[in-house]
Design an enzyme around this catalytic site. Sequence first.
Site, mmCIF file in Angstrom:
data_model
loop_
_atom_site.group_PDB
_atom_site.id
_atom_site.type_symbol
_atom_site.label_atom_id
_atom_site.label_comp_id
_atom_site.label_asym_id
_atom_site.label_seq_id
_atom_site.Cartn_x
_atom_site.Cartn_y
_atom_site.Cartn_z
ATOM 1 N N LYS A 195 0.857 -1.183 0.000
ATOM 2 C CA LYS A 195 0.000 0.000 0.000
ATOM 3 C C LYS A 195 0.892 1.231 0.000
ATOM 4 C CE LYS A 195 -3.514 2.504 2.576
ATOM 5 N NZ LYS A 195 -4.543 2.469 3.619
ATOM 6 N N LYS A 248 -2.169 -1.569 -3.812
ATOM 7 C CA LYS A 248 -3.041 -0.395 -3.748
ATOM 8 C C LYS A 248 -2.218 0.873 -3.853
ATOM 9 C CE LYS A 248 -5.995 1.998 -0.517
ATOM 10 N NZ LYS A 248 -6.456 2.072 0.835
HETATM 11 C C1 PBG Z 1 -7.153 3.409 5.449
HETATM 12 C C2 PBG Z 1 -7.627 3.325 4.058
HETATM 13 C C3 PBG Z 1 -7.533 4.324 3.083
HETATM 14 C C4 PBG Z 1 -8.131 3.812 1.936
HETATM 15 C C5 PBG Z 1 -8.561 2.548 2.227
HETATM 16 N N1 PBG Z 1 -8.221 2.252 3.553
HETATM 17 C C6 PBG Z 1 -7.057 5.710 3.168
HETATM 18 C C7 PBG Z 1 -5.674 6.034 3.491
HETATM 19 O O1 PBG Z 1 -4.783 5.174 3.613
HETATM 20 O O2 PBG Z 1 -5.458 7.220 3.655
HETATM 21 C C8 PBG Z 1 -8.241 4.550 0.641
HETATM 22 C C9 PBG Z 1 -9.170 3.962 -0.351
HETATM 23 C C10 PBG Z 1 -9.491 4.852 -1.473
HETATM 24 O O3 PBG Z 1 -8.865 5.908 -1.726
HETATM 25 O O4 PBG Z 1 -10.424 4.488 -2.187
HETATM 26 N N2 PBG Z 1 -8.163 3.034 6.349
#
Ligand code: PBG
Length: 324
Positions: A195, A248
């Site tokens: 991520k 991601k």
């Molecule tokens: C964190 C989380 C995020 C997303 C999914 N889980 C946000 C982040 O890391 O700031 C982002 C998903 C998206 O942008 O669609 N709980």
Amino acid sequence: MVFPITRLRRLRKNENLRRMIRETRLSVDNLIYPLFVTFGKGVKDEISSMPGHYRFSVDKITEEVKEAQNLKIPAIILFGIPEHKDEVGSEAYNKCGVVQGAVKAIKSATPEIIVITDVCIDEYTSHGHCGLVKGDEILNDPTLELLSKMALTHVEAGADMVAPSDMMDGRVGAIRETLDDNGFDNIPIMAYSAKYASAFYGPFREAADSEPKFGDRKSYQMDPPNSEEAMREVLLDIEEGADIVMVKPALPYLDIIYRVKHELGMPVAAYNVSGEFSLIKAAGQKGWVDEERVMMEALISIKRAGADMILTYFAKEAARVLTA
Ligand code: PBG
């Protein structure tokens, strides 16, 4: 054999020929639909930067899930927006929290659909970070206990799978151990393994009101230029017990999806995140691109790169196209 003996255009002549040699197919089976659940009653509040997406209260979300089920979407993933946020994200692991309540309601209304829950405290903390905070440091090890508690409350409420998205080191192992110790050794973990610290999460942070109040997430999420490090992250999560690994965002990281799938052969999920959705939506609404075709082309590219599953805000629209 070269031109003029070989002519690749021969097999592109019409749609039936193209259908016969098509290498990659997107199916509704590949889609996971993300949903936001919030407190209150009768709430269906549109997220301005994500047209067609809403913050639902528990009573309203079951209708939306029924619609997804009618479209044959196999799974949803839930994100919670609590009424109160605090320093330690208490609502994240409250047995009566919004996500826990939504899981119960959804599993009783539509028991077959797979309910995955996002495990991360950022939507629940007043500072907006994914871990406990001391000064301006995001603490790793003390956060693991909270994540494990959070995952356990989701599974106790009936979640079919948990998906840790916090990027703390060791979270998959900690959650696996907690679930196993409590008799949930059959619940899979979908780990947000690679991520990245991405600007493509912008609309989601508006939706979940989870923008960090100080600093950024670069001390725990990955640096976008790195690929070898993504492989190490994925391998560690596999060793800790991840059943599905995730990359991601998706579109700017197709090379990572490809490497993970081809080098490790694990079930791979890719998250087509909020910014990827909103860019296409906005251009579509302005009439600058053919939104449906751009959506399908983006989704097939993620599949072609190697993703087995795609978490996407286009899930319902794509399902309609695929089952038409
Ligand atoms: C964190 C989380 C995020 C997303 C999914 N889980 C946000 C982040 O890391 O700031 C982002 C998903 C998206 O942008 O669609 N709980």
